[in-house]
Design a protein around this motif. Sequence first.
Motif, PDB file in Angstrom:
ATOM      1  N   LEU A 152       2.067 -20.622  -6.894  1.00  0.00           N
ATOM      2  CA  LEU A 152       2.181 -19.237  -6.437  1.00  0.00           C
ATOM      3  C   LEU A 152       0.819 -18.666  -6.095  1.00  0.00           C
ATOM      4  CD1 LEU A 152       3.828 -16.565  -6.101  1.00  0.00           C
ATOM      5  CD2 LEU A 152       3.357 -16.139  -8.529  1.00  0.00           C
ATOM      6  N   ARG A 153      -0.135 -18.849  -6.981  1.00  0.00           N
ATOM      7  CA  ARG A 153      -1.487 -18.312  -6.740  1.00  0.00           C
ATOM      8  C   ARG A 153      -2.161 -19.019  -5.563  1.00  0.00           C
ATOM      9  NH1 ARG A 153      -3.682 -15.501 -11.117  1.00  0.00           N
ATOM     10  NH2 ARG A 153      -5.394 -15.125  -9.654  1.00  0.00           N
ATOM     11  N   ASP A 154      -2.014 -20.343  -5.484  1.00  0.00           N
ATOM     12  CA  ASP A 154      -2.642 -21.092  -4.389  1.00  0.00           C
ATOM     13  C   ASP A 154      -2.048 -20.719  -3.035  1.00  0.00           C
ATOM     14  OD1 ASP A 154      -4.164 -22.352  -6.285  1.00  0.00           O
ATOM     15  OD2 ASP A 154      -2.990 -24.204  -6.312  1.00  0.00           O
ATOM     16  N   GLY A 155      -0.788 -20.297  -3.055  1.00  0.00           N
ATOM     17  CA  GLY A 155      -0.143 -19.901  -1.806  1.00  0.00           C
ATOM     18  C   GLY A 155      -0.418 -18.467  -1.396  1.00  0.00           C
ATOM     19  N   GLY A 156      -1.294 -17.797  -2.132  1.00  0.00           N
ATOM     20  CA  GLY A 156      -1.648 -16.424  -1.772  1.00  0.00           C
ATOM     21  C   GLY A 156      -0.870 -15.360  -2.516  1.00  0.00           C
ATOM     22  N   GLY A 157      -0.039 -15.771  -3.470  1.00  0.00           N
ATOM     23  CA  GLY A 157       0.725 -14.796  -4.240  1.00  0.00           C
ATOM     24  C   GLY A 157      -0.180 -13.966  -5.132  1.00  0.00           C
ATOM     25  N   LEU A 158       0.199 -12.719  -5.325  1.00  0.00           N
ATOM     26  CA  LEU A 158      -0.580 -11.798  -6.139  1.00  0.00           C
ATOM     27  C   LEU A 158       0.267 -11.367  -7.336  1.00  0.00           C
ATOM     28  CD1 LEU A 158      -3.115  -9.984  -6.514  1.00  0.00           C
ATOM     29  CD2 LEU A 158      -1.907  -8.229  -5.176  1.00  0.00           C
ATOM     30  N   VAL A 159      -0.284 -11.486  -8.533  1.00  0.00           N
ATOM     31  CA  VAL A 159       0.395 -11.063  -9.752  1.00  0.00           C
ATOM     32  C   VAL A 159      -0.283  -9.802 -10.275  1.00  0.00           C
ATOM     33  CG1 VAL A 159       1.012 -11.664 -12.119  1.00  0.00           C
ATOM     34  CG2 VAL A 159       1.088 -13.408 -10.328  1.00  0.00           C
ATOM     35  N   VAL A 160       0.504  -8.760 -10.473  1.00  0.00           N
ATOM     36  CA  VAL A 160      -0.007  -7.470 -10.929  1.00  0.00           C
ATOM     37  C   VAL A 160       0.713  -7.087 -12.211  1.00  0.00           C
ATOM     38  CG1 VAL A 160      -0.416  -5.063 -10.304  1.00  0.00           C
ATOM     39  CG2 VAL A 160      -0.382  -6.812  -8.524  1.00  0.00           C
ATOM     40  N   LYS A 161      -0.013  -6.447 -13.138  1.00  0.00           N
ATOM     41  CA  LYS A 161       0.562  -6.077 -14.422  1.00  0.00           C
ATOM     42  C   LYS A 161       0.511  -4.565 -14.626  1.00  0.00           C
ATOM     43  CE  LYS A 161      -0.900 -10.494 -16.427  1.00  0.00           C
ATOM     44  NZ  LYS A 161      -1.640 -11.156 -17.523  1.00  0.00           N
ATOM     45  N   PRO A 162       1.422  -3.843 -14.011  1.00  0.00           N
ATOM     46  CA  PRO A 162       1.446  -2.375 -14.181  1.00  0.00           C
ATOM     47  C   PRO A 162       2.195  -1.970 -15.443  1.00  0.00           C
ATOM     48  CG  PRO A 162       3.156  -3.023 -12.663  1.00  0.00           C
ATOM     49  CD  PRO A 162       2.452  -4.294 -13.079  1.00  0.00           C
ATOM     50  N   ASP A 163       1.904  -0.770 -15.941  1.00  0.00           N
ATOM     51  CA  ASP A 163       2.647  -0.236 -17.078  1.00  0.00           C
ATOM     52  C   ASP A 163       3.964   0.380 -16.639  1.00  0.00           C
ATOM     53  OD1 ASP A 163       0.702  -0.986 -18.914  1.00  0.00           O
ATOM     54  OD2 ASP A 163      -0.424   0.863 -18.632  1.00  0.00           O
ATOM     55  N   ALA A 164       3.975   0.997 -15.461  1.00  0.00           N
ATOM     56  CA  ALA A 164       5.180   1.640 -14.925  1.00  0.00           C
ATOM     57  C   ALA A 164       5.031   1.714 -13.415  1.00  0.00           C
ATOM     58  CB  ALA A 164       5.359   3.033 -15.525  1.00  0.00           C
ATOM     59  N   VAL A 165       6.158   1.830 -12.706  1.00  0.00           N
ATOM     60  CA  VAL A 165       6.122   1.878 -11.246  1.00  0.00           C
ATOM     61  C   VAL A 165       7.059   2.969 -10.739  1.00  0.00           C
ATOM     62  CG1 VAL A 165       5.576  -0.583 -11.047  1.00  0.00           C
ATOM     63  CG2 VAL A 165       7.958   0.160 -11.004  1.00  0.00           C
ATOM     64  N   GLN A 166       6.780   3.423  -9.515  1.00  0.00           N
ATOM     65  CA  GLN A 166       7.666   4.315  -8.779  1.00  0.00           C
ATOM     66  C   GLN A 166       8.064   3.611  -7.492  1.00  0.00           C
ATOM     67  OE1 GLN A 166       5.125   7.794  -8.365  1.00  0.00           O
ATOM     68  NE2 GLN A 166       6.228   8.850 -10.012  1.00  0.00           N
ATOM     69  N   VAL A 167       9.346   3.705  -7.129  1.00  0.00           N
ATOM     70  CA  VAL A 167       9.859   3.002  -5.958  1.00  0.00           C
ATOM     71  C   VAL A 167      10.303   4.019  -4.910  1.00  0.00           C
ATOM     72  CG1 VAL A 167      11.582   1.385  -5.093  1.00  0.00           C
ATOM     73  CG2 VAL A 167      10.607   1.058  -7.374  1.00  0.00           C
ATOM     74  N   GLU A 168       9.870   3.785  -3.665  1.00  0.00           N
ATOM     75  CA  GLU A 168      10.292   4.606  -2.528  1.00  0.00           C
ATOM     76  C   GLU A 168      10.882   3.681  -1.469  1.00  0.00           C
ATOM     77  OE1 GLU A 168       6.793   6.544  -1.168  1.00  0.00           O
ATOM     78  OE2 GLU A 168       6.406   7.590  -3.073  1.00  0.00           O
ATOM     79  N   THR A 169      12.069   4.018  -0.988  1.00  0.00           N
ATOM     80  CA  THR A 169      12.741   3.185   0.008  1.00  0.00           C
ATOM     81  C   THR A 169      12.813   3.920   1.338  1.00  0.00           C
ATOM     82  OG1 THR A 169      14.084   2.216  -1.738  1.00  0.00           O
ATOM     83  CG2 THR A 169      14.809   1.843   0.508  1.00  0.00           C
ATOM     84  N   GLY A 170      12.335   3.252   2.393  1.00  0.00           N
ATOM     85  CA  GLY A 170      12.417   3.803   3.738  1.00  0.00           C
ATOM     86  C   GLY A 170      13.269   2.921   4.633  1.00  0.00           C
ATOM     87  N   ASP A 171      13.420   3.324   5.882  1.00  0.00           N
ATOM     88  CA  ASP A 171      14.223   2.535   6.816  1.00  0.00           C
ATOM     89  C   ASP A 171      13.572   1.201   7.144  1.00  0.00           C
ATOM     90  OD1 ASP A 171      16.105   4.524   6.885  1.00  0.00           O
ATOM     91  OD2 ASP A 171      15.214   5.512   8.649  1.00  0.00           O
ATOM     92  N   ASP A 172      12.246   1.189   7.122  1.00  0.00           N
ATOM     93  CA  ASP A 172      11.533  -0.007   7.570  1.00  0.00           C
ATOM     94  C   ASP A 172      10.844  -0.776   6.459  1.00  0.00           C
ATOM     95  OD1 ASP A 172       9.782   2.037   7.052  1.00  0.00           O
ATOM     96  OD2 ASP A 172       8.401   1.531   8.681  1.00  0.00           O
ATOM     97  N   ALA A 173      10.773  -0.189   5.233  1.00  0.00           N
ATOM     98  CA  ALA A 173      10.031  -0.861   4.155  1.00  0.00           C
ATOM     99  C   ALA A 173      10.389  -0.227   2.811  1.00  0.00           C
ATOM    100  CB  ALA A 173       8.526  -0.773   4.396  1.00  0.00           C
TER     101      ALA A 173
END
Length: 513
Positions: free
Chosen positions: A185-206
């Motif tokens: 995963l890391r060698d393929g460019g994957g990024l691992v992030v360790k957040p405490d909490a997240v907010q999600v926003e959904t749009g038409d394109d993303a």
Amino acid sequence: MKLGEYDKTVLVIGGGPTAWEMSRSLAQDGIPVMVAAPDDAERADMPSGVEWILGAQVTDVIGQVGDFAVWLKAGGKRFERRAGAIILALDANRQPGVLPAGAAFGERIRAMTEAEDVLFGRQGHPSLRRVIVLDRLDGLSTAASHERLLRFAVRVQEECNATVYVLTSQVKVASIGLEILYGRLRDGGGLVVKPDAVQVETGDDAVRIRFRDTVLDEDVVLEADMLVAAEDEAPSPELERLAGVLRIERDKQGFLQADNVLRRPCLTNRRGVLSVGSSAAPSTQWDTEQGVTAATVEIRELYRWIEEEDHPDTILYNRDFCAFCLTCFRVCPHGAIHFTDRPNFLPLACQRCGLCAAACPGEALELVGYEKETFFKTLSSLKPLDVEGSKRIVAIACTKSAGRVLNAAPADAEIRKGLAWVEVQCAGTIRTTSLLRLLARPGLVDGVLVLACHNGNCRSGTGTVVAKNLVESVKVLLKAIGADPGRIGYISTAANDEVELARQITAFRDGLR
């Protein structure tokens, strides 16, 4: 039971990859197999010796290893089959994690199972640039769920040519092969992030995720074409029903290992009833392979044990004292008692914990070798201690833990100072009357200790809890009659815990009046 008098067929319950691997392993070892599987199960390429019973549901089981009577229901009919052993091999039920507040599943936000169908189904890979994989952020994910998460993320990278962001509290790689997956995963460019909490926003394109990066101490926004919610491994819904039918203990999550380390990787509380893969616990591919191998070896050893060892009665039964109250049947943790017009004690199923004998209100049962008079005969040679002020302690010790510590200690060791002990197969086999008889000898016995295994290390599963509760009830009784409840104590220990056991015995001795 002699050679030729038992059934060698193994009943495998399940309809997925784990059941197929288990059946194949047994068949290749020359052990006959019958598989109770759902109607829609697809038979894999199996060797000869495997019988398929499609659409079968196990409704009742009685007996013991080598001689289980199994009732199945299929096609509207109920019928009986015989089996020497039973293996539960149901695959896990996958459940998506809880989404952050305000987020909902839809075209841009999908559970992992649905995302696999969309991304790798017959319609081909949709055009994606970035994918966010959102794991649960409370740290309660398992290595099994992370194996699937990492496989999914690497596959998205390699087959969809998309950048993958993994949001998790911790990457768990505690199983063979997971570090390699993480490296891909890391060698393929994957990024691992360790957040405490997240907010999600959904749009038409993303879909966008906002969180605070505690390392950089700044707000971060990630944008992707799809957000995929990782899934937890939950027990198959069928496990709860089967555990009731088979009288199998479950852990707090509903898996069949019951949090007892002595039963890993494939044992249950009943001899001859095994569990593998995600029936036992959340399992990676390596865990399942190890469980299948261990189960095959266990079956082979069980059958050898049946053929080569003697199996005398383990319980002495006095019908004149029996009230037919079913107490023994209810407390037996091993399914070793079958009731007809009387309790029948199955020697191949009995694991000699003695819980039935201890719980019998009429004392109609005795564990062979640990009868009441035999128990006290070992203490008949006790004499008052010569040293003034010395305290005599009598310990009732589980032979698998404290018994080993005491036998290994030198005669002049502090742990054996003023101590006499009787070993029992399980601390749960002790009766209230036995403790009271010891305490009724104040000139000879100053204190009584019950030495049991740690909870989760008890081979009977419940013996430790039963012993602890017994001591507490005796304390209450002593206090009620004006006696000193401090004359009796309970200590849990292990066979390698001599220093701590000596400390606790010394503390108990010093507290005696």
